[in-house]
Design a protein around this motif. Structure first.
Motif, mmCIF file in Angstrom:
data_model
loop_
_atom_site.group_PDB
_atom_site.id
_atom_site.type_symbol
_atom_site.label_atom_id
_atom_site.label_comp_id
_atom_site.label_asym_id
_atom_site.label_seq_id
_atom_site.Cartn_x
_atom_site.Cartn_y
_atom_site.Cartn_z
ATOM 1 N N ASP A 154 26.259 39.787 47.401
ATOM 2 C CA ASP A 154 27.360 38.828 47.422
ATOM 3 C C ASP A 154 27.210 37.808 46.296
ATOM 4 O OD1 ASP A 154 28.550 40.059 49.580
ATOM 5 O OD2 ASP A 154 27.741 38.673 51.065
ATOM 6 N N ARG A 155 25.977 37.337 46.053
ATOM 7 C CA ARG A 155 25.762 36.362 44.990
ATOM 8 C C ARG A 155 26.041 36.975 43.622
ATOM 9 N NH1 ARG A 155 25.023 30.880 43.862
ATOM 10 N NH2 ARG A 155 24.866 30.817 46.114
ATOM 11 N N GLU A 156 25.652 38.230 43.444
ATOM 12 C CA GLU A 156 25.928 38.904 42.177
ATOM 13 C C GLU A 156 27.425 39.100 41.971
ATOM 14 O OE1 GLU A 156 21.627 41.240 42.075
ATOM 15 O OE2 GLU A 156 23.441 42.271 42.763
ATOM 16 N N HIS A 157 28.161 39.320 43.055
ATOM 17 C CA HIS A 157 29.615 39.382 42.962
ATOM 18 C C HIS A 157 30.167 38.045 42.484
ATOM 19 C CE1 HIS A 157 31.114 43.235 44.534
ATOM 20 N NE2 HIS A 157 30.015 43.264 45.251
ATOM 21 N N GLU A 158 29.650 36.966 43.023
ATOM 22 C CA GLU A 158 30.104 35.634 42.613
ATOM 23 C C GLU A 158 29.830 35.404 41.129
ATOM 24 O OE1 GLU A 158 29.737 32.557 46.244
ATOM 25 O OE2 GLU A 158 27.819 33.377 45.609
ATOM 26 N N VAL A 159 28.624 35.771 40.698
ATOM 27 C CA VAL A 159 28.252 35.589 39.294
ATOM 28 C C VAL A 159 29.149 36.417 38.389
ATOM 29 C CG1 VAL A 159 26.429 35.990 37.582
ATOM 30 C CG2 VAL A 159 25.851 34.983 39.809
ATOM 31 N N LEU A 160 29.394 37.663 38.769
ATOM 32 C CA LEU A 160 30.231 38.532 37.947
ATOM 33 C C LEU A 160 31.660 38.003 37.863
ATOM 34 C CD1 LEU A 160 30.152 41.120 36.283
ATOM 35 C CD2 LEU A 160 30.711 42.404 38.356
ATOM 36 N N ALA A 161 32.167 37.483 38.977
ATOM 37 C CA ALA A 161 33.517 36.916 38.971
ATOM 38 C C ALA A 161 33.603 35.727 38.016
ATOM 39 C CB ALA A 161 33.915 36.484 40.377
ATOM 40 N N LEU A 162 32.551 34.921 37.967
ATOM 41 C CA LEU A 162 32.534 33.777 37.057
ATOM 42 C C LEU A 162 32.337 34.220 35.610
ATOM 43 C CD1 LEU A 162 30.531 31.243 39.244
ATOM 44 C CD2 LEU A 162 32.961 31.168 38.669
ATOM 45 N N ILE A 163 31.579 35.284 35.409
ATOM 46 C CA ILE A 163 31.448 35.851 34.064
ATOM 47 C C ILE A 163 32.818 36.255 33.545
ATOM 48 C CG2 ILE A 163 30.640 37.894 32.793
ATOM 49 C CD1 ILE A 163 28.053 37.768 34.394
ATOM 50 N N SER A 164 33.660 36.779 34.426
ATOM 51 C CA SER A 164 34.991 37.246 34.010
ATOM 52 C C SER A 164 35.875 36.101 33.528
ATOM 53 C CB SER A 164 35.682 37.983 35.159
ATOM 54 O OG SER A 164 36.118 37.078 36.165
ATOM 55 N N THR A 165 35.527 34.864 33.879
ATOM 56 C CA THR A 165 36.304 33.707 33.427
ATOM 57 C C THR A 165 35.795 33.183 32.093
ATOM 58 O OG1 THR A 165 34.917 32.052 34.550
ATOM 59 C CG2 THR A 165 36.704 33.072 35.826
ATOM 60 N N GLY A 166 34.724 33.806 31.553
ATOM 61 C CA GLY A 166 34.204 33.409 30.253
ATOM 62 C C GLY A 166 33.157 32.312 30.295
ATOM 63 N N GLN A 167 32.666 31.983 31.474
ATOM 64 C CA GLN A 167 31.679 30.908 31.596
ATOM 65 C C GLN A 167 30.295 31.365 31.141
ATOM 66 O OE1 GLN A 167 31.801 28.364 35.131
ATOM 67 N NE2 GLN A 167 33.651 29.437 35.805
ATOM 68 N N SER A 168 29.545 30.436 30.588
ATOM 69 C CA SER A 168 28.164 30.710 30.176
ATOM 70 C C SER A 168 27.251 30.702 31.390
ATOM 71 C CB SER A 168 27.699 29.642 29.182
ATOM 72 O OG SER A 168 27.596 28.378 29.841
ATOM 73 N N ASN A 169 26.010 31.169 31.190
ATOM 74 C CA ASN A 169 25.043 31.148 32.287
ATOM 75 C C ASN A 169 24.830 29.733 32.807
ATOM 76 O OD1 ASN A 169 24.701 33.900 32.104
ATOM 77 N ND2 ASN A 169 22.809 33.800 30.925
ATOM 78 N N LYS A 170 24.785 28.770 31.897
ATOM 79 C CA LYS A 170 24.583 27.381 32.307
ATOM 80 C C LYS A 170 25.757 26.888 33.144
ATOM 81 C CE LYS A 170 23.515 22.767 30.509
ATOM 82 N NZ LYS A 170 23.242 21.964 29.288
ATOM 83 N N GLU A 171 26.971 27.210 32.718
ATOM 84 C CA GLU A 171 28.164 26.787 33.453
ATOM 85 C C GLU A 171 28.228 27.451 34.828
ATOM 86 O OE1 GLU A 171 31.312 25.931 29.809
ATOM 87 O OE2 GLU A 171 30.927 27.997 30.455
ATOM 88 N N ILE A 172 27.856 28.724 34.885
ATOM 89 C CA ILE A 172 27.849 29.428 36.169
ATOM 90 C C ILE A 172 26.807 28.810 37.095
ATOM 91 C CG2 ILE A 172 27.391 31.639 37.311
ATOM 92 C CD1 ILE A 172 28.463 33.007 34.775
ATOM 93 N N GLY A 173 25.636 28.492 36.539
ATOM 94 C CA GLY A 173 24.593 27.850 37.341
ATOM 95 C C GLY A 173 25.072 26.535 37.918
ATOM 96 N N ASN A 174 25.759 25.734 37.097
ATOM 97 C CA ASN A 174 26.287 24.451 37.581
ATOM 98 C C ASN A 174 27.316 24.667 38.688
ATOM 99 O OD1 ASN A 174 24.724 23.009 35.749
ATOM 100 N ND2 ASN A 174 26.339 22.935 34.185
ATOM 101 N N ALA A 175 28.149 25.682 38.512
ATOM 102 C CA ALA A 175 29.190 25.956 39.505
ATOM 103 C C ALA A 175 28.603 26.393 40.842
ATOM 104 C CB ALA A 175 30.149 27.030 38.981
#
Length: 219
Positions: A154-175
């Protein structure tokens, strides 16, 4: 927002239609009103309005679009179900990839129908959900199966969904409230499980397999 005059008609399924496209709402109202066992008590454009109408009129079934201005369909489902645990919701959407169907049902919807299907499928879904059942056409059940077979957590799904919005690893971590290093680890695991070497490849494979859906711009 349009609310039908009261009092209630005994024996009829009382519907709340939620869709931000006026023509679609008009079509749904016409189709449902032509049924001897249904009546539309209200038609609204947003999830926020849906909550207000639900509080006042307690419809039997909510017919809800998945992508709308303001609250999206998923948020609307969650809000309605949080306040009204017995709320019965049928999603009626143009978008029905495996991930979207999965998330809608997980959030509390009892049925899912695609707008390009015959309207009889929607009417069938309304009746079945009103009686306490669930409705998922075979075509969507296949997509659900594909989503259920996803190797990602489930967490990897969340990360992948945020990757699709163009966010960096740092931005995804903050989110997500975790460190950038944790996100890097999740991304590495995603690449490994999907057998890819880049974010772009991961997104292409994930969309092809129904693991995620990338929302077109402007929708």
């Amino acid at each position: 927002m349009t609310v039908a005059p009261q009092p209630r008609t005994p024996g009829k399924i009382r519907l709340l239609v939620v869709d931000d496209h006026m023509v679609m709402r008009m079509g749904l109202v016409y189709a449902a009103s032509a049924q001897p066992d249904m009546e539309v008590i209200a038609e609204v454009e947003t999830g926020e309005e849906a909550l207000l109408v639900y509080r006042d009129h307690h419809p039997d079934v909510v017919v809800l679009d998945l992508r709308m201005r303001g609250w999206g369909g998923l948020q609307t489902i969650r809000v309605l179900r949080q306040e009204f645990r017995d709320a019965k919701i049928v999603i009626y959407s143009n978008y029905a990839r495996g991930e979207e169907v999965f998330q809608a049902l997980k959030s509390g919807a009892s049925g899912f129908v695609v707008k390009n299907m015959e309207v009889s499928r929607l009417l069938e879904a309304i009746r079945k959900v009103k009686s306490g059942g669930r409705y998922l056409p075979p075509e969507l059940a296949v997509r659900m199966s594909e989503r259920a077979l996803s190797p990602l957590s489930d967490r990897e799904h969340e990360v992948l969904a945020l990757i699709s919005t163009g966010q960096s690893n740092k931005e995804i971590g903050n989110a997500l409230g975790v460190t950038e290093g944790t996100i890097k680890l999740h991304v590495t695991n995603i690449f490994s499980k999907l057998e890819v070497n880049s974010r772009t490849e991961a997104l292409v494979v994930a969309v092809q397999r129904g693991i995620i859906d990338i929302e077109p711009k402007g929708v």
